[in-house]
Design a protein around this motif. Structure first.
Motif, mmCIF file in Angstrom:
data_model
loop_
_atom_site.group_PDB
_atom_site.id
_atom_site.type_symbol
_atom_site.label_atom_id
_atom_site.label_comp_id
_atom_site.label_asym_id
_atom_site.label_seq_id
_atom_site.Cartn_x
_atom_site.Cartn_y
_atom_site.Cartn_z
ATOM 1 N N ASP A 57 32.726 68.396 -39.815
ATOM 2 C CA ASP A 57 31.773 69.413 -39.344
ATOM 3 C C ASP A 57 31.669 70.580 -40.323
ATOM 4 O OD1 ASP A 57 34.267 70.568 -38.863
ATOM 5 O OD2 ASP A 57 33.614 71.571 -37.039
ATOM 6 N N LYS A 58 31.939 70.291 -41.600
ATOM 7 C CA LYS A 58 31.986 71.365 -42.588
ATOM 8 C C LYS A 58 31.056 71.090 -43.758
ATOM 9 C CE LYS A 58 36.556 72.559 -41.110
ATOM 10 N NZ LYS A 58 36.538 71.657 -39.979
ATOM 11 N N ALA A 59 30.316 72.120 -44.163
ATOM 12 C CA ALA A 59 29.443 72.009 -45.331
ATOM 13 C C ALA A 59 30.265 71.597 -46.541
ATOM 14 C CB ALA A 59 28.753 73.346 -45.594
ATOM 15 N N GLY A 60 29.776 70.610 -47.276
ATOM 16 C CA GLY A 60 30.486 70.133 -48.455
ATOM 17 C C GLY A 60 31.640 69.210 -48.132
ATOM 18 N N GLU A 83 32.011 57.596 -45.503
ATOM 19 C CA GLU A 83 31.539 57.352 -46.867
ATOM 20 C C GLU A 83 30.858 58.596 -47.449
ATOM 21 O OE1 GLU A 83 30.939 55.691 -50.516
ATOM 22 O OE2 GLU A 83 32.326 55.107 -48.930
ATOM 23 N N ASP A 84 30.146 59.313 -46.607
ATOM 24 C CA ASP A 84 29.503 60.559 -47.027
ATOM 25 C C ASP A 84 30.556 61.580 -47.478
ATOM 26 O OD1 ASP A 84 27.082 61.779 -47.498
ATOM 27 O OD2 ASP A 84 26.844 62.553 -45.468
ATOM 28 N N VAL A 85 31.625 61.707 -46.710
ATOM 29 C CA VAL A 85 32.722 62.617 -47.082
ATOM 30 C C VAL A 85 33.318 62.185 -48.410
ATOM 31 C CG1 VAL A 85 35.018 63.487 -46.493
ATOM 32 C CG2 VAL A 85 33.338 63.175 -44.699
ATOM 33 N N ARG A 86 33.595 60.886 -48.540
ATOM 34 C CA ARG A 86 34.219 60.371 -49.765
ATOM 35 C C ARG A 86 33.354 60.688 -50.977
ATOM 36 N NH1 ARG A 86 34.914 56.267 -53.146
ATOM 37 N NH2 ARG A 86 33.193 54.968 -52.491
ATOM 38 N N GLN A 87 32.059 60.472 -50.879
ATOM 39 C CA GLN A 87 31.152 60.739 -51.994
ATOM 40 C C GLN A 87 31.138 62.232 -52.344
ATOM 41 O OE1 GLN A 87 29.627 58.663 -54.074
ATOM 42 N NE2 GLN A 87 30.672 57.022 -52.970
ATOM 43 N N LEU A 142 26.966 86.657 -31.100
ATOM 44 C CA LEU A 142 27.122 85.772 -32.240
ATOM 45 C C LEU A 142 26.292 84.521 -31.967
ATOM 46 C CD1 LEU A 142 28.463 84.858 -34.914
ATOM 47 C CD2 LEU A 142 30.386 84.020 -33.522
ATOM 48 N N ALA A 143 25.283 84.284 -32.792
ATOM 49 C CA ALA A 143 24.381 83.138 -32.617
ATOM 50 C C ALA A 143 24.935 81.933 -33.366
ATOM 51 C CB ALA A 143 22.986 83.494 -33.111
ATOM 52 N N SER A 144 26.165 81.550 -33.039
ATOM 53 C CA SER A 144 26.829 80.454 -33.744
ATOM 54 C C SER A 144 27.923 79.883 -32.863
ATOM 55 C CB SER A 144 27.438 80.962 -35.052
ATOM 56 O OG SER A 144 28.233 79.975 -35.665
ATOM 57 N N GLY A 145 28.053 78.572 -32.895
ATOM 58 C CA GLY A 145 29.151 77.923 -32.183
ATOM 59 C C GLY A 145 30.353 77.682 -33.069
ATOM 60 N N SER A 146 30.310 78.182 -34.300
ATOM 61 C CA SER A 146 31.396 77.951 -35.255
ATOM 62 C C SER A 146 32.693 78.606 -34.794
ATOM 63 C CB SER A 146 31.006 78.513 -36.627
ATOM 64 O OG SER A 146 32.142 78.618 -37.461
ATOM 65 N N PRO A 147 33.731 77.806 -34.590
ATOM 66 C CA PRO A 147 35.022 78.405 -34.228
ATOM 67 C C PRO A 147 35.571 79.306 -35.330
ATOM 68 C CG PRO A 147 35.233 76.014 -34.482
ATOM 69 C CD PRO A 147 33.785 76.346 -34.632
ATOM 70 N N ARG A 148 35.207 79.022 -36.572
ATOM 71 C CA ARG A 148 35.700 79.834 -37.692
ATOM 72 C C ARG A 148 35.058 81.217 -37.680
ATOM 73 N NH1 ARG A 148 35.365 74.809 -38.207
ATOM 74 N NH2 ARG A 148 33.136 74.764 -38.622
ATOM 75 N N LEU A 182 25.009 70.317 -50.610
ATOM 76 C CA LEU A 182 25.839 69.345 -49.897
ATOM 77 C C LEU A 182 25.993 69.848 -48.467
ATOM 78 C CD1 LEU A 182 28.663 68.750 -52.551
ATOM 79 C CD2 LEU A 182 26.482 67.549 -52.309
ATOM 80 N N GLY A 183 25.381 69.184 -47.540
ATOM 81 C CA GLY A 183 25.461 69.599 -46.140
ATOM 82 C C GLY A 183 26.722 69.093 -45.474
ATOM 83 N N LYS A 184 26.666 68.979 -44.162
ATOM 84 C CA LYS A 184 27.793 68.421 -43.415
ATOM 85 C C LYS A 184 27.728 66.902 -43.530
ATOM 86 C CE LYS A 184 27.914 72.223 -40.132
ATOM 87 N NZ LYS A 184 27.766 72.635 -38.733
ATOM 88 N N PRO A 185 28.855 66.276 -43.815
ATOM 89 C CA PRO A 185 28.842 64.820 -43.989
ATOM 90 C C PRO A 185 28.536 64.091 -42.674
ATOM 91 C CG PRO A 185 31.086 65.663 -44.038
ATOM 92 C CD PRO A 185 30.179 66.856 -44.003
#
Length: 190
Positions: free
Chosen positions: A144-147, A86-90, A6-12, A79-82
């Motif tokens: 650490d989440k998209a959107g 303020e980025d999250v809020r927007q 798995l080429a990902s560090g995503s715990p999900r 919408l990438g990772k905030p």
């Protein structure tokens, strides 16, 4: 049986594969992502997944490598990772009371072949109050989440409905991925 990396560090993503008893190892790709903004989101996620998987495949040519990438789009904007509070809020204000699309691209690479595909899921948020947004930001979950949200955690209370694959929103269109992995000799080990 072929080895899966798995080429990902995503715990999900890791948890999703563990939940369906697919044996794998993890090797995180540390590539600098290069992609054209002119491509549609479906192609962007496929290309990013391919870049990640290919970088790991170069180090593990005797294995099957699985890469994935997820983006959230609203009105054709990604919408990438905030980056900060303020980025999250927007992002949450933009998503409030609206439908958006979540794309996850998947790349599977082996010596014999390469498979690229993506999943697309429509997600609708409830109208969010300032208090709900503040509470979610304070949880620390969105960073650490998209959107700026995770549907599998506290972010689930923001979601009114979805149309499509839930696991695609989590980060891997699981049923399709399992079916494609079978074509590479990777099967469940219950």
């Amino acid at each position: 049986m072929n080895r899966l990396i798995l080429a990902s560090g995503s715990p999900r993503r890791k948890e999703l594969l563990q939940n369906v008893f697919i044996p794998f190892e993890v090797s995180v790709s540390h590539i600098e992502e290069h992609i054209s903004d002119l491509l549609p989101p479906s192609q962007i996620v496929e290309q990013l997944a391919h870049q990640k998987a290919n970088a790991v495949y170069e180090q593990h040519r005797d294995c099957v490598v699985l890469g994935a990438d997820t983006v959230v789009t609203l009105d054709e904007n990604i919408l990438g990772k905030p980056k900060n509070k303020e980025d999250v809020r927007q992002m949450l204000l933009m998503l409030s009371g609206r439908k958006h699309l979540v794309y996850t691209g998947v790349a599977i690479i082996s010596r014999e072949k390469t498979c690229l595909f993506h999943g697309k899921t429509e997600v609708t948020f409830y109208d969010l109050t300032d208090e709900e947004i503040h509470a979610y930001i304070s949880s620390g979950e969105p960073y650490d989440k998209a959107g700026g949200y995770g549907i599998q955690g506290l972010g689930a209370v923001l979601v009114q409905e979805i149309h499509g694959d839930y696991f695609n929103v989590v980060g891997l269109p699981l049923a399709r991925t399992v079916r494609e992995l079978k074509k590479f000799g990777i099967t469940l080990s219950t």
